[in-house]
Design a protein around this motif. Structure first.
Motif, PDB file in Angstrom:
ATOM      1  N   ARG A   1     -57.203  16.172 -71.794  1.00 20.62           N
ATOM      2  CA  ARG A   1     -58.201  15.145 -71.480  1.00 20.62           C
ATOM      3  C   ARG A   1     -58.612  14.402 -72.748  1.00 20.62           C
ATOM      4  O   ARG A   1     -58.776  13.184 -72.738  1.00 20.62           O
ATOM      5  CB  ARG A   1     -59.417  15.800 -70.809  1.00 20.62           C
ATOM      6  CG  ARG A   1     -60.603  14.900 -70.620  1.00 20.62           C
ATOM      7  CD  ARG A   1     -60.347  13.783 -69.633  1.00 20.62           C
ATOM      8  NE  ARG A   1     -61.563  12.981 -69.498  1.00 20.62           N
ATOM      9  CZ  ARG A   1     -61.580  11.668 -69.397  1.00 20.62           C
ATOM     10  NH1 ARG A   1     -60.452  10.991 -69.339  1.00 20.62           N
ATOM     11  NH2 ARG A   1     -62.710  11.019 -69.306  1.00 20.62           N
ATOM     12  N   GLU A   2     -58.762  15.117 -73.838  1.00 20.30           N
ATOM     13  CA  GLU A   2     -59.140  14.474 -75.093  1.00 20.30           C
ATOM     14  C   GLU A   2     -58.053  13.502 -75.555  1.00 20.30           C
ATOM     15  O   GLU A   2     -58.349  12.418 -76.061  1.00 20.30           O
ATOM     16  CB  GLU A   2     -59.458  15.525 -76.156  1.00 20.30           C
ATOM     17  CG  GLU A   2     -60.726  16.290 -75.815  1.00 20.30           C
ATOM     18  CD  GLU A   2     -61.082  17.377 -76.816  1.00 20.30           C
ATOM     19  OE1 GLU A   2     -60.602  17.330 -77.969  1.00 20.30           O
ATOM     20  OE2 GLU A   2     -61.856  18.275 -76.431  1.00 20.30           O
TER      21      GLU A   2
ATOM     22  N   GLU B   1     -56.047  11.878 -73.520  1.00 22.59           N
ATOM     23  CA  GLU B   1     -56.178  10.735 -72.603  1.00 22.59           C
ATOM     24  C   GLU B   1     -57.282   9.788 -73.065  1.00 22.59           C
ATOM     25  O   GLU B   1     -57.126   8.575 -73.004  1.00 22.59           O
ATOM     26  CB  GLU B   1     -56.491  11.218 -71.185  1.00 22.59           C
ATOM     27  CG  GLU B   1     -55.346  11.915 -70.490  1.00 22.59           C
ATOM     28  CD  GLU B   1     -55.774  12.526 -69.160  1.00 22.59           C
ATOM     29  OE1 GLU B   1     -56.949  12.364 -68.748  1.00 22.59           O
ATOM     30  OE2 GLU B   1     -54.914  13.168 -68.523  1.00 22.59           O
TER      31      GLU B   1
ATOM     32  N   ASN C   1     -60.740  20.516 -73.252  1.00 27.06           N
ATOM     33  CA  ASN C   1     -59.469  20.214 -72.601  1.00 27.06           C
ATOM     34  C   ASN C   1     -58.683  19.261 -73.499  1.00 27.06           C
ATOM     35  O   ASN C   1     -58.924  18.052 -73.474  1.00 27.06           O
ATOM     36  CB  ASN C   1     -59.750  19.585 -71.235  1.00 27.06           C
ATOM     37  CG  ASN C   1     -58.508  19.259 -70.464  1.00 27.06           C
ATOM     38  OD1 ASN C   1     -57.428  19.090 -71.014  1.00 27.06           O
ATOM     39  ND2 ASN C   1     -58.655  19.140 -69.154  1.00 27.06           N
TER      40      ASN C   1
END
Length: 127
Positions: free
Chosen positions: A90-91, A93, A87
């Protein structure tokens, strides 16, 4: 050098000398990792600097192993795991949050580091 405990939220602060928990923190079932955080200006010799690196590397190995175990759980819980389930949002973030704690490393370096950590974790989860 000084000891500092970093809690699960990433906040850091002094620890209680009696029990090793962060001041004011509730007792946790998870073990705490106490790591001397060297200050580069306090190190005067190559031997001192290498000893500091060795201590940090030992703690980093424990953290990486724990992270890989938790990441493997995430892979099992996701509908699509492994490399196909990566993702990018997400990475980003993760890197953004880390950059707040390590601004001197810079976002580009942290992106490279975390990409390697994530890929190694995915490889380990496949074993």
């Amino acid at each position: 050098m000084h000891d500092q405990v970093i809690d699960a939220t990433g906040a850091s602060g002094p620890s209680c000398p009696a029990c090793g928990t962060p001041e004011g923190a509730a007792a946790s079932r998870a073990p705490l990792l106490r790591v001397p955080l060297p200050v580069a200006d306090d190190l005067a010799t190559v031997a001192q600097a290498r000893a500091a690196i060795d201590g940090l590397d030992a703690a980093l190995a424990v953290l990486l192993e724990r992270r890989a175990a938790v990441a493997a759980l995430v892979q099992r819980l996701k509908p699509v795991g492994g490399f196909a389930g990566r993702n990018p949002g997400r990475e980003r973030e993760i890197v953004d949050a880390m950059a707040e704690h390590a601004p001197s490393l810079g976002r580009d370096h942290l992106t490279k580091i975390m990409n390697a950590v994530i890929e190694a974790g995915l490889d380990a989860a496949d074993r």
